[in-house]
Design a protein around this motif. Structure first.
Motif, PDB file in Angstrom:
ATOM      1  N   ARG A 167       0.833  -1.210   0.000  1.00 16.86           N
ATOM      2  CA  ARG A 167       0.000   0.000   0.000  1.00 16.86           C
ATOM      3  C   ARG A 167       0.868   1.261   0.000  1.00 16.86           C
ATOM      4  NH1 ARG A 167      -3.350  -3.579   2.971  1.00 16.86           N
ATOM      5  NH2 ARG A 167      -2.455  -3.035   5.000  1.00 16.86           N
ATOM      6  N   VAL A 168       2.002   1.217   0.676  1.00 14.92           N
ATOM      7  CA  VAL A 168       2.947   2.334   0.617  1.00 14.92           C
ATOM      8  C   VAL A 168       3.567   2.419  -0.774  1.00 14.92           C
ATOM      9  CG1 VAL A 168       5.066   3.300   1.605  1.00 14.92           C
ATOM     10  CG2 VAL A 168       3.438   2.093   3.084  1.00 14.92           C
ATOM     11  N   MET A 169       3.917   1.266  -1.321  1.00 14.95           N
ATOM     12  CA  MET A 169       4.490   1.233  -2.662  1.00 14.95           C
ATOM     13  C   MET A 169       3.499   1.746  -3.699  1.00 14.95           C
ATOM     14  SD  MET A 169       6.407  -2.476  -2.349  1.00 14.95           S
ATOM     15  CE  MET A 169       6.990  -2.523  -4.051  1.00 14.95           C
ATOM     16  N   ASP A 170       2.229   1.409  -3.541  1.00 16.22           N
ATOM     17  CA  ASP A 170       1.194   1.884  -4.466  1.00 16.22           C
ATOM     18  C   ASP A 170       1.199   3.412  -4.538  1.00 16.22           C
ATOM     19  OD1 ASP A 170       0.347  -0.713  -4.939  1.00 16.22           O
ATOM     20  OD2 ASP A 170      -1.316  -0.619  -3.515  1.00 16.22           O
ATOM     21  N   ARG A 171       1.265   4.035  -3.363  1.00 15.92           N
ATOM     22  CA  ARG A 171       1.228   5.501  -3.307  1.00 15.92           C
ATOM     23  C   ARG A 171       2.453   6.100  -3.991  1.00 15.92           C
ATOM     24  NH1 ARG A 171       3.851   8.688  -0.083  1.00 15.92           N
ATOM     25  NH2 ARG A 171       4.282   7.078   1.491  1.00 15.92           N
ATOM     26  N   ILE A 172       3.621   5.550  -3.706  1.00 15.19           N
ATOM     27  CA  ILE A 172       4.850   6.079  -4.300  1.00 15.19           C
ATOM     28  C   ILE A 172       4.865   5.842  -5.812  1.00 15.19           C
ATOM     29  CG2 ILE A 172       7.361   5.769  -4.379  1.00 15.19           C
ATOM     30  CD1 ILE A 172       7.224   5.196  -1.351  1.00 15.19           C
ATOM     31  N   ALA A 173       4.417   4.681  -6.238  1.00 15.33           N
ATOM     32  CA  ALA A 173       4.366   4.382  -7.674  1.00 15.33           C
ATOM     33  C   ALA A 173       3.476   5.380  -8.398  1.00 15.33           C
ATOM     34  CB  ALA A 173       3.868   2.957  -7.889  1.00 15.33           C
ATOM     35  N   ALA A 174       2.332   5.698  -7.804  1.00 18.10           N
ATOM     36  CA  ALA A 174       1.399   6.640  -8.432  1.00 18.10           C
ATOM     37  C   ALA A 174       2.037   8.018  -8.591  1.00 18.10           C
ATOM     38  CB  ALA A 174       0.126   6.735  -7.605  1.00 18.10           C
ATOM     39  N   GLU A 175       2.839   8.421  -7.616  1.00 18.28           N
ATOM     40  CA  GLU A 175       3.485   9.734  -7.679  1.00 18.28           C
ATOM     41  C   GLU A 175       4.516   9.809  -8.803  1.00 18.28           C
ATOM     42  OE1 GLU A 175       5.006  10.226  -3.752  1.00 18.28           O
ATOM     43  OE2 GLU A 175       3.038  10.706  -2.880  1.00 18.28           O
ATOM     44  N   HIS A 176       5.055   8.684  -9.193  1.00 16.99           N
ATOM     45  CA  HIS A 176       6.064   8.656 -10.265  1.00 16.99           C
ATOM     46  C   HIS A 176       5.486   8.132 -11.579  1.00 16.99           C
ATOM     47  CE1 HIS A 176       9.729   9.567  -7.909  1.00 16.99           C
ATOM     48  NE2 HIS A 176       9.079   8.998  -6.900  1.00 16.99           N
ATOM     49  N   ASN A 177       4.178   7.920 -11.623  1.00 16.16           N
ATOM     50  CA  ASN A 177       3.557   7.312 -12.799  1.00 16.16           C
ATOM     51  C   ASN A 177       4.282   6.020 -13.150  1.00 16.16           C
ATOM     52  OD1 ASN A 177       1.695   7.105 -14.915  1.00 16.16           O
ATOM     53  ND2 ASN A 177       3.061   8.147 -16.355  1.00 16.16           N
ATOM     54  N   ALA A 178       4.535   5.223 -12.106  1.00 11.48           N
ATOM     55  CA  ALA A 178       5.330   4.016 -12.243  1.00 11.48           C
ATOM     56  C   ALA A 178       4.551   2.818 -11.716  1.00 11.48           C
ATOM     57  CB  ALA A 178       6.654   4.179 -11.485  1.00 11.48           C
ATOM     58  N   ASP A 204      12.768  10.961   1.243  1.00 11.73           N
ATOM     59  CA  ASP A 204      11.543  10.769   2.025  1.00 11.73           C
ATOM     60  C   ASP A 204      10.853   9.466   1.638  1.00 11.73           C
ATOM     61  OD1 ASP A 204      11.944  13.111   3.405  1.00 11.73           O
ATOM     62  OD2 ASP A 204      10.550  14.304   2.180  1.00 11.73           O
ATOM     63  N   GLU A 205      10.873   9.142   0.348  1.00 16.09           N
ATOM     64  CA  GLU A 205      10.242   7.896  -0.098  1.00 16.09           C
ATOM     65  C   GLU A 205      11.001   6.676   0.430  1.00 16.09           C
ATOM     66  OE1 GLU A 205       8.309   9.645  -4.262  1.00 16.09           O
ATOM     67  OE2 GLU A 205      10.301   8.754  -4.258  1.00 16.09           O
ATOM     68  N   MET A 206      12.324   6.749   0.417  1.00 20.66           N
ATOM     69  CA  MET A 206      13.108   5.656   0.979  1.00 20.66           C
ATOM     70  C   MET A 206      12.795   5.485   2.466  1.00 20.66           C
ATOM     71  SD  MET A 206      15.072   3.911  -1.127  1.00 20.66           S
ATOM     72  CE  MET A 206      16.330   3.215  -0.047  1.00 20.66           C
ATOM     73  N   SER A 207      12.653   6.576   3.170  1.00 21.53           N
ATOM     74  CA  SER A 207      12.349   6.509   4.605  1.00 21.53           C
ATOM     75  C   SER A 207      10.984   5.882   4.845  1.00 21.53           C
ATOM     76  CB  SER A 207      12.398   7.911   5.222  1.00 21.53           C
ATOM     77  OG  SER A 207      13.706   8.445   5.166  1.00 21.53           O
ATOM     78  N   ALA A 208      10.007   6.257   4.018  1.00 23.77           N
ATOM     79  CA  ALA A 208       8.661   5.692   4.168  1.00 23.77           C
ATOM     80  C   ALA A 208       8.667   4.197   3.885  1.00 23.77           C
ATOM     81  CB  ALA A 208       7.689   6.412   3.231  1.00 23.77           C
ATOM     82  N   LEU A 209       9.410   3.795   2.870  1.00 22.98           N
ATOM     83  CA  LEU A 209       9.501   2.370   2.538  1.00 22.98           C
ATOM     84  C   LEU A 209      10.221   1.607   3.647  1.00 22.98           C
ATOM     85  CD1 LEU A 209      10.382   2.674  -1.246  1.00 22.98           C
ATOM     86  CD2 LEU A 209       8.271   1.732  -0.302  1.00 22.98           C
TER      87      LEU A 209
END
Length: 321
Positions: free
Chosen positions: A252-263, A306-311
Motif C-alpha cells: 500500500r505504501v508502494m502503491d502511493r509512491i508508484a502513483a506519484e512517479h507514474n510508475a 523521504d520515499e526511501m524513509s517511508a519504505l
C-alpha cells in the motif's frame, strides 16, 4: 539504463540484470519459448548487458533458451553468468530435491553441458551455486575453478549463497570476483555480507529483487501454486501468513509512491534495491517484452530520501526471515 563497474572484473554492467529462473516455464508458471526469447532481446535492447542463469533453472531449460536467444551478435552484447554445483536429483521432478556437488568431476561435466546449452565457448562469470553437500574439500573446488579459467572456458569466478566462512576461503584462494545473495525489501538478511564483499572489491548481485513476484503488486490474495512452483517453496514465507499480510501493508505504501512517479510497484521495488551503494546490479525476472520494458524503465528515475524513509519504515514492520 545506468551502469556500474563490476568490482575487480573492471567490466561496466547495467544496474539491472536479467535473471532467468522463470525461463523454461518449469518453476514459475508457464512461459513460451518465443516469449522468453523476445523478453531476453527486449532486455538487451533496453540497455541490459548482464544475464544470470544456472543449470538447475528449468533443469537446463533456461540455459537452452538463452543459447537460442544469444546466437549470433547477441552473445557479444552481454556479460553471461552461469553456475555449477546444484542440480535436481530427478530433472523431471523437482520435489525429489537437489544434489549439491562441487567436485572436480562434476564441475568438468557441468561446464561442458552449460557451454553446449548456451551455444558459447566461454562463460563470463562462473559461480559456485551453493555449498557442497557431498564432502568435496573446498581446495578441490578452488583448484578446478582456476583450472577452468586457465583453460579459457571462464573469465571470472565467484559464488552464490555461501556463508561467510566458506566464501572467505574462495576470496583467499583468489577465485571470488563476483558474489550473489538474495536482496529485496522483505529479505535483507545478507546486507552485511554484500557490504563486506563490495568493500573487498567484488562485483555484487542481488537476486529475488521482486520477491518471487509478490513485490510487483500482482498478488493481493493468497494464491495457490502448482506442484514444483518455487513460489510455493523457495518463496513460501512471502506467500503464506503472517508474511503475506505484512507485505500487503508494504504494497500500500508502494502503491502511493508508484502513483506519484507514474510508475509500477515493480519499479519501486527495483529502485529500492538500486539505491544501496553496495549493490552492483539487481536481478529481475521477466517472461515477456512488456515486463522487460517495465523493469528496465525503473532505471530512468530514483526514489527520494523521504520515499526511501517511508519504505524502510514499512519494511521494518515485516518479520518473516
Amino acid at each position: 539504463m545506468r551502469y556500474k563497474t563490476f568490482g575487480k572484473t573492471g567490466e561496466k554492467v547495467s544496474e539491472i540484470c536479467l535473471g532467468t529462473w522463470v525461463l523454461g516455464g518449469q518453476q514459475f508458471g508457464s512461459v513460451t519459448e518465443d516469449d522468453a526469447i523476445a523478453a531476453v532481446h527486449a532486455m538487451i535492447d533496453n540497455g541490459v548487458n548482464i544475464i544470470d542463469t544456472a543449470p538447475i533453472y528449468a533443469s537446463g531449460g533456461s540455459e537452452t533458451i538463452l543459447g537460442k536467444a544469444l546466437k549470433g551478435s547477441w552473445r557479444k552484447k552481454v556479460f553471461l553468468i552461469t553456475k555449477f554445483g546444484s542440480e535436481f536429483v530427478d530433472p523431471n521432478d523437482s520435489s525429489k530435491g537437489t544434489v549439491k556437488d562441487s567436485s572436480r568431476k562434476n564441475m568438468l561435466k557441468s561446464i561442458e553441458a552449460s557451454l553446449k546449452r548456451l551455444q558459447t565457448d566461454y562463460i563470463d562469470g562462473y559461480l559456485m551455486h551453493w555449498d557442497d553437500r557431498v564432502g568435496t574439500p573446498i581446495e578441490e573446488t578452488i583448484a578446478c575453478m582456476k583450472e577452468l579459467k586457465k583453460a579459457g572456458k571462464v573469465r571470472f569466478l565467484g559464488m552464490s549463497n555461501l556463508e561467510q566462512e566458506l566464501a572467505d576461503r574462495l576470496l583467499e584462494g583468489g577465485v571470488l570476483d563476483i558474489v550473489q545473495y538474495p536482496h529485496n525489501m522483505v529479505d535483507r538478511g545478507k546486507e552485511e555480507l554484500l557490504h563486506h564483499y563490495a568493500a573487498a572489491g567484488c562485483g555484487t548481485m542481488g537476486y529475488a529483487s521482486l520477491g518471487g513476484g509478490i513485490l510487483t503488486g500482482q498478488f493481493r490474495e493468497i494464491p495457490t501454486f502448482g506442484p514444483g512452483d518455487m513460489r510455493g517453496s523457495f518463496y513460501k514465507p512471502m506467500f503464506t501468513e503472517p508474511g503475506f499480510s505484512q507485505i500487503q501493508a508494504l504494497l500500500r505504501v508502494m502503491d502511493r509512491i508508484a502513483a506519484e512517479h507514474n510508475a509500477t510497484d515493480a519499479q519501486v521495488a527495483i529502485n529500492w534495491s538500486l539505491a544501496h551503494d553496495y549493490m552492483s546490479t539487481v536481478l529481475t525476472g521477466v517472461r515477456s517484452p512488456a515486463e522487460a520494458k517495465e523493469n528496465c524503465a525503473a532505471a530512468a528515475w530514483e526514489l527520494t530520501g523521504d520515499e526511501m524513509s517511508a519504505l524502510d519504515e514499512a519494511i521494518g514492520r515485516i518479520h518473516i526471515y
